[in-house]
Design a protein around this motif. Structure first.
Motif, PDB file in Angstrom:
ATOM      1  N   LEU A   1       1.024  -1.425   0.321  1.00  0.00           N
ATOM      2  CA  LEU A   1      -0.137   0.462  -0.131  1.00  0.00           C
ATOM      3  C   LEU A   1       0.966   1.134  -0.050  1.00  0.00           C
ATOM      4  N   THR A   2       1.992   0.926   0.670  1.00  0.00           N
ATOM      5  CA  THR A   2       2.863   2.457   0.417  1.00  0.00           C
ATOM      6  C   THR A   2       3.423   2.534  -0.190  1.00  0.00           C
ATOM      7  N   SER A   3       4.286   1.429  -1.016  1.00  0.00           N
ATOM      8  CA  SER A   3       4.379   2.249  -2.258  1.00  0.00           C
ATOM      9  C   SER A   3       4.092   2.337  -3.394  1.00  0.00           C
ATOM     10  N   ARG A   4       2.658   1.831  -3.110  1.00  0.00           N
ATOM     11  CA  ARG A   4       1.616   2.154  -4.547  1.00  0.00           C
ATOM     12  C   ARG A   4       1.418   3.854  -4.152  1.00  0.00           C
ATOM     13  N   LEU A   5       0.764   3.645  -3.111  1.00  0.00           N
ATOM     14  CA  LEU A   5       1.198   6.213  -2.432  1.00  0.00           C
ATOM     15  C   LEU A   5       2.582   7.119  -2.474  1.00  0.00           C
ATOM     16  N   LYS A   6       3.299   5.626  -3.179  1.00  0.00           N
ATOM     17  CA  LYS A   6       4.916   6.697  -3.103  1.00  0.00           C
ATOM     18  C   LYS A   6       5.567   7.416  -1.400  1.00  0.00           C
ATOM     19  N   MET A   7       4.948   6.351  -0.514  1.00  0.00           N
ATOM     20  CA  MET A   7       5.448   6.504   0.569  1.00  0.00           C
ATOM     21  C   MET A   7       5.931   5.155   1.139  1.00  0.00           C
ATOM     22  N   ASN A   8       6.779   5.458   2.489  1.00  0.00           N
ATOM     23  CA  ASN A   8       7.293   4.397   3.105  1.00  0.00           C
ATOM     24  C   ASN A   8       6.956   4.091   4.248  1.00  0.00           C
ATOM     25  N   ARG A   9       6.626   3.300   5.230  1.00  0.00           N
ATOM     26  CA  ARG A   9       6.263   3.118   6.684  1.00  0.00           C
ATOM     27  C   ARG A   9       6.197   3.734   7.159  1.00  0.00           C
ATOM     28  N   LEU A  10       7.600   4.583   7.836  1.00  0.00           N
ATOM     29  CA  LEU A  10       7.831   6.299   8.720  1.00  0.00           C
ATOM     30  C   LEU A  10       7.070   7.051   8.561  1.00  0.00           C
ATOM     31  N   GLY A  11       7.088   7.450   7.042  1.00  0.00           N
ATOM     32  CA  GLY A  11       6.248   8.608   6.355  1.00  0.00           C
ATOM     33  C   GLY A  11       4.771   8.287   6.426  1.00  0.00           C
ATOM     34  N   ALA A  12       4.338   6.985   6.307  1.00  0.00           N
ATOM     35  CA  ALA A  12       2.768   7.079   6.512  1.00  0.00           C
ATOM     36  C   ALA A  12       2.568   6.827   8.491  1.00  0.00           C
ATOM     37  N   TYR A  13       2.800   6.986   8.337  1.00  0.00           N
ATOM     38  CA  TYR A  13       3.195   6.778   9.761  1.00  0.00           C
ATOM     39  C   TYR A  13       2.773   7.864  10.307  1.00  0.00           C
ATOM     40  N   ARG A  14       3.233   8.782  10.032  1.00  0.00           N
ATOM     41  CA  ARG A  14       3.094  10.483  11.057  1.00  0.00           C
ATOM     42  C   ARG A  14       2.034  10.879  10.226  1.00  0.00           C
ATOM     43  N   ILE A  15       2.196  10.384   8.828  1.00  0.00           N
ATOM     44  CA  ILE A  15       0.649  11.257   8.978  1.00  0.00           C
ATOM     45  C   ILE A  15      -0.501  10.684   8.734  1.00  0.00           C
ATOM     46  N   ALA A  16      -0.749   9.508   8.998  1.00  0.00           N
ATOM     47  CA  ALA A  16      -2.262   9.006   9.285  1.00  0.00           C
ATOM     48  C   ALA A  16      -3.236   8.908  10.098  1.00  0.00           C
ATOM     49  N   GLY A  17      -2.556   9.696  11.518  1.00  0.00           N
ATOM     50  CA  GLY A  17      -3.770   9.750  12.140  1.00  0.00           C
ATOM     51  C   GLY A  17      -3.703   8.659  12.959  1.00  0.00           C
ATOM     52  N   LEU A  18      -5.008   9.285  13.927  1.00  0.00           N
ATOM     53  CA  LEU A  18      -5.796   8.214  14.745  1.00  0.00           C
ATOM     54  C   LEU A  18      -7.033   7.715  13.758  1.00  0.00           C
TER      55      LEU A  18
END
Length: 339
Positions: free
Chosen positions: A198-215
């Motif tokens: 999922l993160t690869s498809r969105l041009k993100m990685n694990r830590l980047g996704a955690y930073r913006i996902a929110g609760l």
């Protein structure tokens, strides 16, 4: 100026008690170069590919399996039974040793005979960094050693290696414009392994996704949360899964932990058959994360170094039953929020 094998051997003889990794750093060389310099003098170069190497380890019986990264070391005692090969990812799965292997990074391997009869098998990547190590124990079948080495010995027993520069960890990659897509895809997960796709498809990685996902997807935790979590998990004996790895190998512990000891900058788990050594001062960001699976939500605590590298992940054990899962989830939920 690079050091010759003779220079490396002289440096080792001058500091015989130094840990190989520490000595390599001091000398400005890769740890694999330190091994190779002793080829023909207690070290034999052997085939590194897991398809050949791992099945041959089973004959030793109980051994200690060690995997590390810059900030964390995991050690498990068990046997190398139930190897499952694969071109891109292979597995060792049994009660004692649980590994995910990525063969493309297994490039240099050595059978090492040290002082006092110590024997080990050590595998390194293209940069000469340690991928995985196997240490024989007193109860190991030492009689298997000669046949093991003979079957895997390389024709090239040279004392120098051709290495490629180490790639730095990927820094955090977030794409705030696609945060809604991230959350929508997160809702559709049925397995934790789908997350990286999922993160690869969105041009993100694990830590980047955690930073913006929110609760309710990811919650940043306060410093010290990892140490608190380990101590509390030990106090209530809740089973956990600890994942520690590098680009070539991930090693997993499943079960309760008991003895948690702080030593300088290290927090350690020192249990029969399982040791964990974690540099507390290397932890820069910690997240409590929830991902859906077919067994139910998987709650994890995941922590990263300042350069963005994943240090380790700690999960509850979904198959341990509802009470254990609820207990784990409560421990994670009670951890203080960070900024």
């Amino acid at each position: 100026m690079s050091l010759s094998p003779a220079d490396i051997r002289a440096a080792r003889e001058a500091e015989p008690q130094a840990r190989p990794r520490d000595l390599a750093v001091k000398l400005g060389i890769a740890e694999a170069e330190l091994c190779a310099a002793f080829a023909g003098a207690g070290v034999i170069r052997i085939e590194a590919h897991p398809d050949r190497l791992i099945p041959a380890l089973a004959g030793f019986g109980p051994v200690m399996a060690l995997t590390r990264n810059e900030s964390c070391v995991i050690e498990k005692v068990g046997t190398y039974d139930n190897f499952r090969p694969g071109p891109h990812a292979a597995l060792v799965v049994n009660e004692g040793i649980d590994l995910r292997l990525f063969p493309g990074h297994w490039l240099h391997a050595f059978a090492v005979e040290g002082e006092g009869g110590k024997r080990s098998v050590q595998i390194f990547d293209a940069a000469g960094d340690a991928i995985h190590k196997i240490h024989l124990r007193p109860e190991s079948n030492a009689a298997h050693w000669d046949g093991f080495v003979a079957g895997l010995r390389l024709a090239d027993q040279g004392q120098s290696l051709t290495l490629t520069p180490r790639k730095p960890p990927e820094p955090p990659k977030a794409n705030p414009d696609r945060a809604d897509e991230l959350r929508a895809g997160w809702d559709e997960l049925t397995d934790t392994h789908q997350f990286l796709r999922l993160t690869s498809r969105l041009k993100m990685n694990r830590l980047g996704a955690y930073r913006i996902a929110g609760l309710p997807y990811a919650r940043r935790l306060a410093p010290g949360s990892v140490e608190s979590l380990l101590r509390q998990a030990a106090d209530v004996a809740v089973p956990i899964m600890v994942f520690v790895g590098n680009q070539g190998c991930i090693e997993i512990h499943t079960g309760p932990i008991a003895r948690v000891v702080e030593t300088g900058p290290w927090i350690n788990v020192l249990d029969p058959g399982f040791d964990l050594h974690l540099r507390m001062d290397h932890i820069a960001e910690i997240y409590a994360v929830v991902k859906n699976t077919q067994r139910g939500p998987a709650h994890s605590v995941e922590f990263f170094a300042a350069d963005g590298a994943l240090i380790a992940q700690v999960f509850g054990v979904l198959r341990a039953g509802e009470d254990a899962v609820s207990q784990w989830n409560a421990l994670v939920a009670a951890l203080p929020e960070g900024v």
